[in-house]
Design a protein around this motif. Sequence first.
Motif, PDB file in Angstrom:
ATOM      1  N   PRO A 365       0.832  -1.217   0.000  1.00  0.00           N
ATOM      2  CA  PRO A 365       0.000   0.000   0.000  1.00  0.00           C
ATOM      3  C   PRO A 365       0.863   1.262   0.000  1.00  0.00           C
ATOM      4  CG  PRO A 365       0.127  -0.890   2.213  1.00  0.00           C
ATOM      5  CD  PRO A 365       0.895  -1.839   1.329  1.00  0.00           C
ATOM      6  N   PHE A 366       0.383   2.297  -0.678  1.00  0.00           N
ATOM      7  CA  PHE A 366       1.018   3.610  -0.674  1.00  0.00           C
ATOM      8  C   PHE A 366      -0.062   4.680  -0.644  1.00  0.00           C
ATOM      9  CE2 PHE A 366       4.235   0.979  -2.840  1.00  0.00           C
ATOM     10  CZ  PHE A 366       5.369   1.322  -2.116  1.00  0.00           C
ATOM     11  N   ASP A 367       0.342   5.870  -0.257  1.00  0.00           N
ATOM     12  CA  ASP A 367      -0.544   7.028  -0.293  1.00  0.00           C
ATOM     13  C   ASP A 367      -0.006   8.007  -1.328  1.00  0.00           C
ATOM     14  OD1 ASP A 367      -1.172   9.985   0.644  1.00  0.00           O
ATOM     15  OD2 ASP A 367      -2.729   8.714   1.491  1.00  0.00           O
ATOM     16  N   HIS A 368      -0.819   8.309  -2.325  1.00  0.00           N
ATOM     17  CA  HIS A 368      -0.407   9.206  -3.408  1.00  0.00           C
ATOM     18  C   HIS A 368      -1.262  10.461  -3.355  1.00  0.00           C
ATOM     19  CE1 HIS A 368       0.625  10.996  -7.128  1.00  0.00           C
ATOM     20  NE2 HIS A 368      -0.188  10.335  -7.924  1.00  0.00           N
ATOM     21  N   GLY A 369      -0.775  11.477  -2.622  1.00  0.00           N
ATOM     22  CA  GLY A 369      -1.505  12.729  -2.522  1.00  0.00           C
ATOM     23  C   GLY A 369      -2.890  12.572  -1.935  1.00  0.00           C
ATOM     24  N   GLY A 370      -3.035  11.712  -0.932  1.00  0.00           N
ATOM     25  CA  GLY A 370      -4.327  11.490  -0.321  1.00  0.00           C
ATOM     26  C   GLY A 370      -5.144  10.390  -0.970  1.00  0.00           C
ATOM     27  N   ILE A 371      -4.654   9.820  -2.067  1.00  0.00           N
ATOM     28  CA  ILE A 371      -5.341   8.726  -2.736  1.00  0.00           C
ATOM     29  C   ILE A 371      -4.662   7.419  -2.335  1.00  0.00           C
ATOM     30  CG2 ILE A 371      -5.989   7.715  -4.954  1.00  0.00           C
ATOM     31  CD1 ILE A 371      -5.830  10.518  -6.154  1.00  0.00           C
ATOM     32  N   ALA A 372      -5.434   6.477  -1.844  1.00  0.00           N
ATOM     33  CA  ALA A 372      -4.876   5.170  -1.468  1.00  0.00           C
ATOM     34  C   ALA A 372      -4.627   4.352  -2.731  1.00  0.00           C
ATOM     35  CB  ALA A 372      -5.842   4.438  -0.543  1.00  0.00           C
ATOM     36  N   ILE A 373      -3.371   3.966  -2.926  1.00  0.00           N
ATOM     37  CA  ILE A 373      -3.004   3.164  -4.085  1.00  0.00           C
ATOM     38  C   ILE A 373      -2.234   1.945  -3.602  1.00  0.00           C
ATOM     39  CG2 ILE A 373      -2.941   5.128  -5.666  1.00  0.00           C
ATOM     40  CD1 ILE A 373       0.102   5.132  -5.425  1.00  0.00           C
ATOM     41  N   GLU A 374      -2.003   0.997  -4.491  1.00  0.00           N
ATOM     42  CA  GLU A 374      -1.190  -0.156  -4.128  1.00  0.00           C
ATOM     43  C   GLU A 374      -0.316  -0.550  -5.304  1.00  0.00           C
ATOM     44  OE1 GLU A 374      -3.816  -3.295  -3.019  1.00  0.00           O
ATOM     45  OE2 GLU A 374      -4.872  -3.341  -4.933  1.00  0.00           O
ATOM     46  N   LEU A 375       0.889  -1.002  -4.964  1.00  0.00           N
ATOM     47  CA  LEU A 375       1.807  -1.556  -5.956  1.00  0.00           C
ATOM     48  C   LEU A 375       1.694  -3.069  -5.888  1.00  0.00           C
ATOM     49  CD1 LEU A 375       4.324  -0.972  -7.907  1.00  0.00           C
ATOM     50  CD2 LEU A 375       5.680  -1.710  -5.935  1.00  0.00           C
ATOM     51  N   ILE A 376       1.392  -3.694  -7.019  1.00  0.00           N
ATOM     52  CA  ILE A 376       1.411  -5.145  -7.084  1.00  0.00           C
ATOM     53  C   ILE A 376       2.524  -5.550  -8.038  1.00  0.00           C
ATOM     54  CG2 ILE A 376      -1.002  -5.442  -6.487  1.00  0.00           C
ATOM     55  CD1 ILE A 376      -1.657  -5.794  -9.418  1.00  0.00           C
ATOM     56  N   ARG A 377       3.183  -6.661  -7.731  1.00  0.00           N
ATOM     57  CA  ARG A 377       4.305  -7.064  -8.564  1.00  0.00           C
ATOM     58  C   ARG A 377       4.243  -8.576  -8.816  1.00  0.00           C
ATOM     59  NH1 ARG A 377       9.197  -6.660  -4.042  1.00  0.00           N
ATOM     60  NH2 ARG A 377       9.082  -8.865  -3.407  1.00  0.00           N
ATOM     61  N   GLY A 378       4.761  -8.978  -9.964  1.00  0.00           N
ATOM     62  CA  GLY A 378       4.752 -10.387 -10.324  1.00  0.00           C
ATOM     63  C   GLY A 378       5.694 -10.633 -11.478  1.00  0.00           C
ATOM     64  N   THR A 379       5.483 -11.742 -12.163  1.00  0.00           N
ATOM     65  CA  THR A 379       6.339 -12.154 -13.278  1.00  0.00           C
ATOM     66  C   THR A 379       5.461 -12.583 -14.446  1.00  0.00           C
ATOM     67  OG1 THR A 379       7.994 -12.952 -11.703  1.00  0.00           O
ATOM     68  CG2 THR A 379       8.203 -13.694 -13.993  1.00  0.00           C
ATOM     69  N   PHE A 380       5.847 -12.183 -15.655  1.00  0.00           N
ATOM     70  CA  PHE A 380       5.141 -12.640 -16.850  1.00  0.00           C
ATOM     71  C   PHE A 380       5.533 -14.096 -17.134  1.00  0.00           C
ATOM     72  CE2 PHE A 380       5.285  -8.000 -17.970  1.00  0.00           C
ATOM     73  CZ  PHE A 380       3.911  -7.799 -17.996  1.00  0.00           C
ATOM     74  N   ASP A 381       4.544 -14.977 -17.095  1.00  0.00           N
ATOM     75  CA  ASP A 381       4.783 -16.367 -17.509  1.00  0.00           C
ATOM     76  C   ASP A 381       3.449 -16.969 -17.922  1.00  0.00           C
ATOM     77  OD1 ASP A 381       3.420 -17.465 -15.186  1.00  0.00           O
ATOM     78  OD2 ASP A 381       5.220 -17.045 -14.037  1.00  0.00           O
TER      79      ASP A 381
END
Length: 734
Positions: A365-381
């Motif tokens: 989770p992150f906060d971007h100027g008051g907007i709650a956002i999330e970074l998701i990460r994975g792998t292309f397969d």
Amino acid sequence: MTVVTAADLQAPLAEEIRSLVDARISDRPFGVQLDATPAQTYRIVCDSLIAGHVYYALASGQAATADELYALGRQIPWHRHMTADTYFAISATGGTEQLRHTGFIATRLKDAIVDHFRERDSRRPSIDTEQPDLRLHCHITAQGHTNISIELSEGSLHRRGYRQLGGLAPLRENLAAGILWRARWPQLAQNGAALFDPMCGSGTLLIEAALRLTGLPPAMRARRLGSPGWLGHDTAARQAVLDQSAPLIEPADAPLLIGRDIDGEQIATARENARLAEVDHLIDFQVADAWAQPCPTPLEGHDTGLLISNLPYGHRLDAYTSTETPDWGPLIDAWQRCFNGWHWAVLLPEGMGQRWPLRYERAFPFDHGGIAIELIRGTFDTKSRREAPGPIGLANKLANAAEQARELVDPTPFANRLQKNFRHVKRQAEREGLCCFRVYDADLPDFNLAIDLYRDEQGETWADIQEYRAPHSVDPQLARGRLAVAVHQAMETLELAPNHAVVRQRRRQTGQDQYQKITQERLERVVIEGGTRLRINLTDYLDTGLFLDHRQVRDRVAELARGKRLLNLFCYTATASVRAAHQGAAQTLSIDLSNTYLDWAEDNFALNDIPTGNAHQLLRADVLDWLNQRQQGPYRPDRYDVIFCDPPTFSNSKSMADTLDIQRDHVTLVQQCMHLLAPEGTLIFSNNLKGFKLSPSLTDEYQINDLSRKTLPMDFARTPHRRSVFEIRHRNDA
């Protein structure tokens, strides 16, 4: 030393600083603390890309009152840190019950400093908030624990100085650096990975990725050092750090950084920002449509890389697609073919990761100027493609995970509370003949969700389970386990049929977010309230189309409007207008900015065989603009016997002429409504701002009756402060 950063960046900051200096570092909720040599300190100030501020502690102690703060300030030997000729500035954060204003905190500390010098040599240093020789900082916790420090960074370190022009919703520079750290860019870069941002905007992610390779330019590093007038500087160590080059990451191959965006102006801005950051030679920025050109030619055959992007949502969507929700499927299929084996990381609004078509390994989770956002990460397969479950599928998935979750979560407290609530509310609902009501509303802190029951006209019962976001301090796995246990328990306690529960996540709405679909399941049902048929949608939007806490408000509006003219502002799906028309209102005018909701409103009228267009009109308009137009001009505006105004707490929709902040703007809004109200008419004004305060000026001008408690349904009695309802009339003073 104390190094602070933005929320959600503390862990990346600690890891980054450990990579910069060999020192003992303690993680803290606000960043890190460490004992550092002068050289290590200057290295952190000059070269940390994630840090926000760097402080050197002078004193700490208890200072819950002004006198205690002054006494703590007087204990510091200020003549060792500055002279009487020094210009200084003080910033303050936090506070106690007696020290509520940061300006007063700074003033009281300033008094201690000035008195110290006056007693020594009858001279005193002066304040300069623009270009001080010395920056001081005072932080006070709610319990009164106080830290007084020298700020060794020149203001907030996220301001690198290269971003002269911003794009649409640009990421803060240190937020972008932290996101790249979470995406494992430093490790991937060392192994020769390429970096590709297909929707790069003004280029912040790519520029920060390049700076992670090269380090900040010398001039930029020097500008980050603050408080030049501090007497405690180790000038030799400071100069030695400035003479050294910034720490580098040396890729196995020449770095390949590619940025694409459909907006030519954004690309021009990105190129200029990269030039100012002195990394333009490393980044290839070009105008391209991601859907039409998903695989840039320079990346063909490059088998190691990271695709990263702050994907468009809200306003940024308009540059990419004319639809409310982009079809990511074809684009992701193309990326999988082009970048098989690559890593990927994308930023999305909070909760959207559940509907992302690729399986992911971590979410942050992150906060971007008051907007709650999330970074998701994975792998292309070949195994990563999936169809994200909608609200029904998510409910079933969570219920199936409940047994395993019981290893972490005891379901007993939630089960007992839900059973007790359900027995009580169900009896009341049966007596009142209610179709829809709330049975649980975040009663227990560990189970932060709301559960509403809807019984449709066919007699089927559905549960709408709305999860409120857990605080950052709660382990995401634990929060997920609690939700799984709660969903399973709700299905059992409420005796729901299979596939009759939905789960959605509540989040702050901004701009057009409230109008956008979150899925396409289209679970629509018709419920009956007060004899009026109303359509609800349990899956596709953030709300169902029927605000249950306004049930008695709709009763009141319908009663007042019988045989009269009703104006419904910010009408949503116009349920109040339909109720009023069905119970005999002579005319209704319902106004909203959303075509989606107005189409829904037309369906509600049609369900009750009430034609729209003559006596009952629907109008798409910016309510603020529509009201402004009727406050001026030569014509006399129409008068209404009843006005129902239920505005959002805050709105900055791009289609509106102005932003709306209900606490700030409610006086003007009420006065404009009263201008359109007939002399004997009634305005029902409501909002859902917690802690809303009605301006005393309105009480002086109009006759006002607070109906907040009187119109509060019994099933919302546990949360009485979430809404305010007022009945407002003209004064008839002779």
